[in-house]
Design an enzyme around this catalytic site. Structure first.
Site, PDB file in Angstrom:
ATOM      1  N   HIS A 118      -2.378   0.202   6.771  1.00 48.89           N
ATOM      2  CA  HIS A 118      -3.543  -0.015   5.892  1.00 48.89           C
ATOM      3  C   HIS A 118      -4.189  -1.373   6.139  1.00 48.89           C
ATOM      4  O   HIS A 118      -4.606  -2.049   5.187  1.00 48.89           O
ATOM      5  CB  HIS A 118      -3.116   0.132   4.427  1.00 48.89           C
ATOM      6  CG  HIS A 118      -4.155   0.827   3.601  1.00 48.89           C
ATOM      7  ND1 HIS A 118      -5.052   0.153   2.831  1.00 48.89           N
ATOM      8  CD2 HIS A 118      -4.433   2.140   3.448  1.00 48.89           C
ATOM      9  CE1 HIS A 118      -5.839   1.017   2.212  1.00 48.89           C
ATOM     10  NE2 HIS A 118      -5.480   2.227   2.564  1.00 48.89           N
ATOM     11  N   TYR A 150       0.849  -1.192   0.000  1.00 50.46           N
ATOM     12  CA  TYR A 150       0.000   0.000   0.000  1.00 50.46           C
ATOM     13  C   TYR A 150       0.886   1.244   0.000  1.00 50.46           C
ATOM     14  O   TYR A 150       1.926   1.285   0.649  1.00 50.46           O
ATOM     15  CB  TYR A 150      -0.893   0.046   1.248  1.00 50.46           C
ATOM     16  CG  TYR A 150      -1.453   1.434   1.422  1.00 50.46           C
ATOM     17  CD1 TYR A 150      -0.900   2.326   2.331  1.00 50.46           C
ATOM     18  CD2 TYR A 150      -2.470   1.897   0.584  1.00 50.46           C
ATOM     19  CE1 TYR A 150      -1.362   3.625   2.444  1.00 50.46           C
ATOM     20  CE2 TYR A 150      -2.940   3.190   0.694  1.00 50.46           C
ATOM     21  CZ  TYR A 150      -2.385   4.058   1.622  1.00 50.46           C
ATOM     22  OH  TYR A 150      -2.829   5.358   1.696  1.00 50.46           O
TER      23      TYR A 150
HETATM   24  C1  GCO Z   1      -5.068   7.446   3.726  1.00 53.97           C
HETATM   25  C2  GCO Z   1      -5.939   6.358   3.189  1.00 53.97           C
HETATM   26  C3  GCO Z   1      -6.226   6.427   1.737  1.00 53.97           C
HETATM   27  C4  GCO Z   1      -7.261   5.380   1.385  1.00 53.97           C
HETATM   28  C5  GCO Z   1      -8.169   5.881   0.285  1.00 53.97           C
HETATM   29  C6  GCO Z   1      -9.273   4.870  -0.002  1.00 53.97           C
HETATM   30  O1  GCO Z   1      -4.495   7.236   4.802  1.00 53.97           O
HETATM   31  O2  GCO Z   1      -5.076   8.521   3.113  1.00 53.97           O
HETATM   32  O3  GCO Z   1      -5.461   5.105   3.602  1.00 53.97           O
HETATM   33  O4  GCO Z   1      -5.109   6.332   0.956  1.00 53.97           O
HETATM   34  O5  GCO Z   1      -6.629   4.193   1.020  1.00 53.97           O
HETATM   35  O6  GCO Z   1      -8.709   7.101   0.722  1.00 53.97           O
HETATM   36  O7  GCO Z   1     -10.116   5.352  -1.017  1.00 53.97           O
HETATM   37 MG    MG Z   2      -4.937   5.383   5.642  1.00 53.47          MG
END
Ligand code: GCO
Ligand code: MG
Length: 426
Positions: free
Chosen positions: A232, A163
């Protein structure tokens, strides 16, 4: 009672920078008086449109715009079943628009309606990511040069998808299966880097690459810069407990989404074993999953996505609840929060005494053009404009030039899998 009523409720869809944004516009019985609210649920936008147009619009037309609390409470139960992301986003669009209208009628910014500013500006954090620690360090240095002091750091896991860093996301060869992971792990351990391997996530290699990243960032940038990291929700909970302990030495500002919401109770284990500051909330929709985290002091930063809980009205109440338990706010502020949503975040950021930090996905050029009055960000902070209401507008003609594009799989969020093909919470 204001004798100004809701005349119409419209939804505006636009994606100026390839992120689907959903804005609700409430038009009133005063020809030039309208309000804007963010209802952005970027993975399910048309469901939100239906929730607004088919249900809230007929329910609300003719109501007095002054009665935000009553409108919120009655709309919240008008579906009987409640606390889900689609209906909450629809409700947020209406709620934020009504706060915008109230500010315009009072000639005051929303943060003043809430009781005024508790700080000059809201410190923000921005994202530094890269295929390996050196690239993340370089991006962090660029951001520090621009005046940012809080930086979320994410890097690739060689050989796997991770992620927060696009370079590593690729596609997995289905016929490889588990044999693939043995090869990947062996080559990973031998330090061999891959170019764009499959969209496969493996917890241990990710954890090793994250610890390696923090080691690198602290040894090159020192303790001055505040670093944050987003897990995440991807690793098995007991590994998350160990990871929180392993990262304690790196003095993170916070470690985010260590567990999936379904594993909330694991936070109790972490609390008893280490002092790594914990942030959670963007995936929460319901008071039932939020309140235990606050009353038991299981986290340090509440990161709900304001439109996912129904807007400013529940947001201000949650901020107050958090204050009573010394939990600080850190509203979710990714690219799939519209600038209207960021303006709503900012109103609470400026007003709440227990503000922690504001996530800020840097507004791109076209987004700023579509949304005149995007909150100003300078010196690592987001600043209120002093303008009445949320202080932001939308150029509907320009917004119409960026209609939603067709998307594979309906625009579903990434499907992430382990090497054996089993699904990982993304
Ligand atoms: C963050 C979030 C986002 C989400 C996204 C999902 O911390 O900003 O994890 O990156 O993954 O908003 O649509
Ligand atoms: Mg996040």
């Amino acid at each position: 009672m204001s004798n100004v009523t809701i005349r119409d409720i419209r939804v505006i869809l636009t994606e100026p920078d390839n992120i689907r944004l959903v804005i609700v516009k409430i038009e009133t019985s005063e020809p030039d008086l309208y309000g804007l609210g963010c209802a952005t649920f970027t993975q399910r936008p048309s469901a939100v449109v239906a929730a607004v147009e088919d249900y809230l619009r007929p329910f609300l037309i003719g109501k007095d715009v002054a009665d935000i609390e009553d409108i919120w409470q009655s709309s919240y139960v008008s579906s009987y079943w409640r606390n889900g992301p689609v209906l909450n986003n629809a409700l947020s669009g209406v709620d934020q628009a009504l706060w915008d209208i109230k500010g315009k009628m009072a000639g005051m910014p929303v943060y003043d309606l809430l009781g005024g500013k508790a700080r000059d500006a809201a410190a923000v954090y921005v994202h530094a990511s890269g295929p390996e620690p050196l690239a993340v360090e370089e991006r962090a240095r660029e951001l520090m040069e621009q005046g940012f002091h809080y930086i979320r750091v994410q890097t690739s896991t060689p050989g796997f998808a991770t992620y927060g860093n696009r370079e590593s996301d690729g596609k997995r060869d289905p016929q490889d299966g588990p044999r693939w992971v043995t090869k990947r792990l062996r080559d990973y351990d031998s330090g061999k880097l891959y170019a764009h391997p499959g969209g496969v996530f493996e917890p241990k290699p990710y954890i090793r690459s994250a610890l390696n990243l923090f080691e690198h960032i602290r040894s090159t940038l020192g303790e001055k810069v505040e670093i944050l990291h987003d897990v995440h929700e991807r690793i098995p909970p007991i590994l998350g407990v160990k990871f929180a302990k392993d990262v304690e030495q790196f003095n993170l500002f916070f470690l985010e989404d260590l567990f999936a919401p379904e594993d909330n109770d694991y936070f109790r284990m972490v609390r008893q074993q280490c002092a790594t500051p914990l942030a959670m909330g963007e995936l929460y929709n319901s008071p039932h999953e939020i309140i235990p985290m606050v009353k038991d002091r299981l986290i340090d930063f509440m990161r709900v996505h304001m439109s996912q809980i129904g807007g400013i009205t529940p947001g201000k109440k949650l901020a107050a609840l958090c204050e009573a338990f010394s939990v600080r706010t850190a509203w979710h502020g990714p690219g799939d929060t519209s600038p209207v949503g960021h303006a709503a975040n900012l109103a609470l950021d400026l007003n709440a005494w227990n503000f922690g930090i504001q996530e800020y996905a840097i507004f791109r050029e076209r987004t700023q053009e579509v949304f005149p009055g995007c909150p100003e960000v300078r010196d690592g902070h987001m600043w209120g404009s002093g303008k009445p209401g949320l202080g932001i507008d939308i150029d509907e003609e320009l917004a119409a030039k960026f209609p939603f594009k067709e998307r594979e799989f309906g625009g579903a969020w990434d499907t992430v899998r382990r090497a054996d093909g089993s699904m990982v919470k993304p």
